[in-house]
Design a protein around this motif. Structure first.
Motif, PDB file in Angstrom:
ATOM      1  N   ASP A  30       0.858  -1.182   0.000  1.00  0.00           N
ATOM      2  CA  ASP A  30       0.000   0.000   0.000  1.00  0.00           C
ATOM      3  C   ASP A  30       0.899   1.239   0.000  1.00  0.00           C
ATOM      4  N   LEU A  31       0.725   2.102  -1.008  1.00  0.00           N
ATOM      5  CA  LEU A  31       1.581   3.294  -1.124  1.00  0.00           C
ATOM      6  C   LEU A  31       1.030   4.489  -0.355  1.00  0.00           C
ATOM      7  N   LYS A  32      -0.022   4.230   0.446  1.00  0.00           N
ATOM      8  CA  LYS A  32      -0.732   5.312   1.132  1.00  0.00           C
ATOM      9  C   LYS A  32       0.191   6.263   1.893  1.00  0.00           C
ATOM     10  N   HIS A  33       1.205   5.726   2.524  1.00  0.00           N
ATOM     11  CA  HIS A  33       2.033   6.571   3.381  1.00  0.00           C
ATOM     12  C   HIS A  33       3.247   7.161   2.661  1.00  0.00           C
ATOM     13  N   LEU A  34       3.396   6.888   1.366  1.00  0.00           N
ATOM     14  CA  LEU A  34       4.464   7.536   0.605  1.00  0.00           C
ATOM     15  C   LEU A  34       4.091   8.993   0.376  1.00  0.00           C
ATOM     16  N   GLY A  35       5.019   9.893   0.643  1.00  0.00           N
ATOM     17  CA  GLY A  35       4.699  11.311   0.502  1.00  0.00           C
ATOM     18  C   GLY A  35       4.926  11.831  -0.908  1.00  0.00           C
ATOM     19  N   ASN A  36       4.482  13.046  -1.142  1.00  0.00           N
ATOM     20  CA  ASN A  36       4.803  13.813  -2.354  1.00  0.00           C
ATOM     21  C   ASN A  36       4.253  13.261  -3.659  1.00  0.00           C
ATOM     22  N   LEU A  37       3.332  12.344  -3.605  1.00  0.00           N
ATOM     23  CA  LEU A  37       2.799  11.812  -4.859  1.00  0.00           C
ATOM     24  C   LEU A  37       1.344  12.212  -5.059  1.00  0.00           C
ATOM     25  N   ASP A  38       0.847  13.108  -4.208  1.00  0.00           N
ATOM     26  CA  ASP A  38      -0.589  13.375  -4.269  1.00  0.00           C
ATOM     27  C   ASP A  38      -0.918  14.792  -4.711  1.00  0.00           C
ATOM     28  N   THR A  39      -0.015  15.411  -5.476  1.00  0.00           N
ATOM     29  CA  THR A  39      -0.277  16.790  -5.886  1.00  0.00           C
ATOM     30  C   THR A  39      -0.562  16.888  -7.389  1.00  0.00           C
ATOM     31  N   ILE A  40      -1.361  17.896  -7.726  1.00  0.00           N
ATOM     32  CA  ILE A  40      -1.624  18.242  -9.120  1.00  0.00           C
ATOM     33  C   ILE A  40      -0.865  19.531  -9.385  1.00  0.00           C
ATOM     34  N   GLN A  41       0.200  19.436 -10.180  1.00  0.00           N
ATOM     35  CA  GLN A  41       0.990  20.637 -10.492  1.00  0.00           C
ATOM     36  C   GLN A  41       0.623  21.129 -11.880  1.00  0.00           C
ATOM     37  N   ILE A  42       0.290  22.402 -11.943  1.00  0.00           N
ATOM     38  CA  ILE A  42      -0.084  22.979 -13.228  1.00  0.00           C
ATOM     39  C   ILE A  42       0.901  24.086 -13.558  1.00  0.00           C
ATOM     40  N   VAL A  90       0.232  19.686 -17.184  1.00  0.00           N
ATOM     41  CA  VAL A  90      -0.329  19.242 -15.917  1.00  0.00           C
ATOM     42  C   VAL A  90       0.420  17.993 -15.465  1.00  0.00           C
ATOM     43  N   ARG A  91       0.919  18.052 -14.257  1.00  0.00           N
ATOM     44  CA  ARG A  91       1.616  16.893 -13.698  1.00  0.00           C
ATOM     45  C   ARG A  91       0.773  16.304 -12.572  1.00  0.00           C
ATOM     46  N   LEU A  92       0.381  15.058 -12.764  1.00  0.00           N
ATOM     47  CA  LEU A  92      -0.466  14.381 -11.790  1.00  0.00           C
ATOM     48  C   LEU A  92       0.380  13.374 -11.021  1.00  0.00           C
ATOM     49  N   GLY A  93       0.473  13.537  -9.710  1.00  0.00           N
ATOM     50  CA  GLY A  93       1.155  12.549  -8.890  1.00  0.00           C
ATOM     51  C   GLY A  93       0.384  11.239  -8.923  1.00  0.00           C
ATOM     52  N   ALA A  94       1.089  10.137  -8.722  1.00  0.00           N
ATOM     53  CA  ALA A  94       0.441   8.825  -8.851  1.00  0.00           C
ATOM     54  C   ALA A  94      -0.686   8.640  -7.850  1.00  0.00           C
ATOM     55  N   LYS A  95      -0.609   9.329  -6.708  1.00  0.00           N
ATOM     56  CA  LYS A  95      -1.638   9.152  -5.683  1.00  0.00           C
ATOM     57  C   LYS A  95      -2.779  10.169  -5.787  1.00  0.00           C
ATOM     58  N   VAL A  96      -2.770  10.978  -6.829  1.00  0.00           N
ATOM     59  CA  VAL A  96      -3.898  11.897  -7.039  1.00  0.00           C
ATOM     60  C   VAL A  96      -5.152  11.064  -7.307  1.00  0.00           C
ATOM     61  N   THR A 118      -6.987   6.095  -7.926  1.00  0.00           N
ATOM     62  CA  THR A 118      -5.894   7.029  -8.208  1.00  0.00           C
ATOM     63  C   THR A 118      -5.431   6.947  -9.660  1.00  0.00           C
ATOM     64  N   VAL A 119      -4.756   8.016 -10.054  1.00  0.00           N
ATOM     65  CA  VAL A 119      -4.150   8.093 -11.379  1.00  0.00           C
ATOM     66  C   VAL A 119      -3.156   6.940 -11.565  1.00  0.00           C
ATOM     67  N   GLY A 120      -2.275   6.785 -10.606  1.00  0.00           N
ATOM     68  CA  GLY A 120      -1.242   5.750 -10.720  1.00  0.00           C
ATOM     69  C   GLY A 120      -1.833   4.351 -10.747  1.00  0.00           C
ATOM     70  N   GLY A 121      -2.834   4.144  -9.926  1.00  0.00           N
ATOM     71  CA  GLY A 121      -3.476   2.820  -9.879  1.00  0.00           C
ATOM     72  C   GLY A 121      -4.107   2.471 -11.209  1.00  0.00           C
ATOM     73  N   ALA A 167     -10.443   1.944 -19.541  1.00  0.00           N
ATOM     74  CA  ALA A 167     -10.380   2.977 -18.501  1.00  0.00           C
ATOM     75  C   ALA A 167     -10.067   4.352 -19.096  1.00  0.00           C
ATOM     76  N   GLU A 168     -10.598   5.382 -18.435  1.00  0.00           N
ATOM     77  CA  GLU A 168     -10.499   6.739 -18.951  1.00  0.00           C
ATOM     78  C   GLU A 168      -9.073   7.285 -18.865  1.00  0.00           C
ATOM     79  N   MET A 169      -8.414   7.133 -17.709  1.00  0.00           N
ATOM     80  CA  MET A 169      -7.094   7.770 -17.526  1.00  0.00           C
ATOM     81  C   MET A 169      -6.069   7.250 -18.531  1.00  0.00           C
TER      82      MET A 169
END
Lengths: 248, 148
Positions: free
Chosen positions: A16-28, A33-39, A74-77, A86-88
């Motif tokens: 489970d990658l839940k506790h990995l940091g820095n992967l949940d941001t949307i940078q524009i 657009v950069r989507l972190g894997a946990k977005v 999530t995007v990464g999932g 799938a859409e993504m």
């Protein structure tokens, strides 16, 4: 998790990658657009910046599953799962996204087309994870559409079409990108359709020619959800509707 | 594996197989059988619970994933009296067989909480996003409820 529930997958190790940091941001930024894997899908839905920065992404993600699943998915999932409907993954293919993949051997950046290699198959090695999906910059005047067809809202699409293009000074289409989901073993680009569209003005004749090209360029398999011929007809119809919508 | 979390306001812990879903854990280990399981692959919505306030499918989560989280099931929404939402469901008989009703209640509860917290949202949000695959005949009543 549905794969586990159906007994289609029986991994010996699940991380489970839940506790990995820095992967949940949307940078524009200027480069896109950069989507972190946990977005999560709900993060994309509630990010009002995306209405301008990537309306195609925002529209496509509205079609992902149900409310509760959009709170978790999530995007990464989705990209790593690589479901051809799938859409993504479809948006990543259509927009020529770049994927950042990190593993014990280092970091590599791959084109979406090189990541999706088959049904539920990616080029990710067992010791690698996807960390970011980078969608290239979106010009403000860009035309676009996303349409999919499913029997019930939230179901996997029987077929879907994503498209975007720009217009030159003479209102001719340039840089057409047309993708389809649910009609092959992976999300695909309809390059023949793109060739029909490029350098031409959008009108009913061009839409008919694009639909005909779409019919020629896919050969979806039949399954319990829909015969292949029906999916082909769906793509042609969705493409025609999408092109009309994009011009509105 | 050992897992500890907050279930309806009580700290609980259980020794579960890693493959145990949160739904099975809630029902089997803690006897909170208001959370119903039907499809068990994330389509029907009957098993919806709140994890840290967000509506999620408890059949698509492993129990070990909610370590330290706050879980609320349909049993945990109300105290001695029904919530206004539950009372409205009852008043309008917003169900047919009722099996999936816990999922609709928890989902609608989460959506209404979100609507209250964010003034730019509306209940249309729920209509755009149907939350379950109930084949019963109560959709109209259910929508009226959530609008009340």
């Amino acid at each position: 998790m549905p794969m586990l529930a159906f007994r289609l997958a029986a991994p010996e190790l699940l991380v489970d990658l839940k506790h990995l940091g820095n992967l949940d941001t949307i940078q524009i930024g200027r480069d896109g657009v950069r989507l972190g894997a946990k977005v999560r899908w709900c993060d994309i839905e509630s990010d009002v910046r995306l209405a301008d920065s990537h309306p195609l992404l925002a529209e496509a993600i509205k079609h992902v599953a149900h409310y509760q699943i959009r709170n978790r998915g999530t995007v990464g999932g989705s990209v790593a799962h690589a479901d051809p409907s799938a859409e993504m993954p479809g948006i990543a293919m259509t927009c020529e996204a770049l994927m950042t993949i990190v593993g014990s051997a280092g970091t590599r950046i791959e084109k979406a087309a090189d990541v999706f290699i088959g049904p539920l198959q990616t080029s990710l090695e067992p010791d690698e994870i996807l960390t970011e999906v980078h969608l290239p910059a979106w010009p403000a005047e860009r035309r676009w559409a996303f349409l999919e067809f499913a029997r019930r809202k939230g179901d996997f699409a029987m077929a879907g079409v994503a498209l975007h293009y720009d217009l030159d000074g003479a209102k001719r289409i340039v840089d057409a990108h047309v993708g389809a989901i649910g009609v092959a073993d992976r999300p695909i680009r309809l390059t023949e359709v793109e060739a029909v569209l490029n350098s031409n003005q959008l009108n009913d004749d061009l839409i008919a020619a694009a639909s005909a090209a779409a019919r020629r360029s896919i050969d979806p398999p039949s399954d319990i959800h829909a015969p292949g011929a029906y999916r082909t007809a769906l793509v042609a119809t969705l493409l025609a509707r999408g092109l009309k919508k994009s011009a509105a | 594996m050992q897992v500890e979390f907050d279930l309806n306001g009580q700290s609980v812990s259980a020794d579960v197989e890693p493959r145990t879903t949160l739904a099975d854990c809630i029902r089997g280990n803690f006897g909170q059988t208001g959370t119903h399981l039907a499809c068990e692959h994330g389509v029907c919505g009957a098993c919806t619970v709140l994890v840290n306030g967000e509506a999620v499918r408890s059949c698509l989560l492993l129990a070990v994933q909610v370590q330290g989280d706050k879980i609320v099931t349909v049993e945990g929404l109300s105290g001695a009296e029904l919530t206004p939402l539950q009372a409205a469901f009852r008043k309008h008989h917003a169900l047919q067989c009722g099996f999936c009703t816990p999922g609709f209640i928890t989902t609608a509860h989460a959506v209404l909480t979100r609507v209250r917290e964010r003034s730019d949202e509306s209940v249309q949000f729920l209509y755009r996003a149907p939350d379950g695959a109930c084949r019963g005949s109560a959709h109209g009543a259910r929508q009226r409820n959530v609008c009340c």
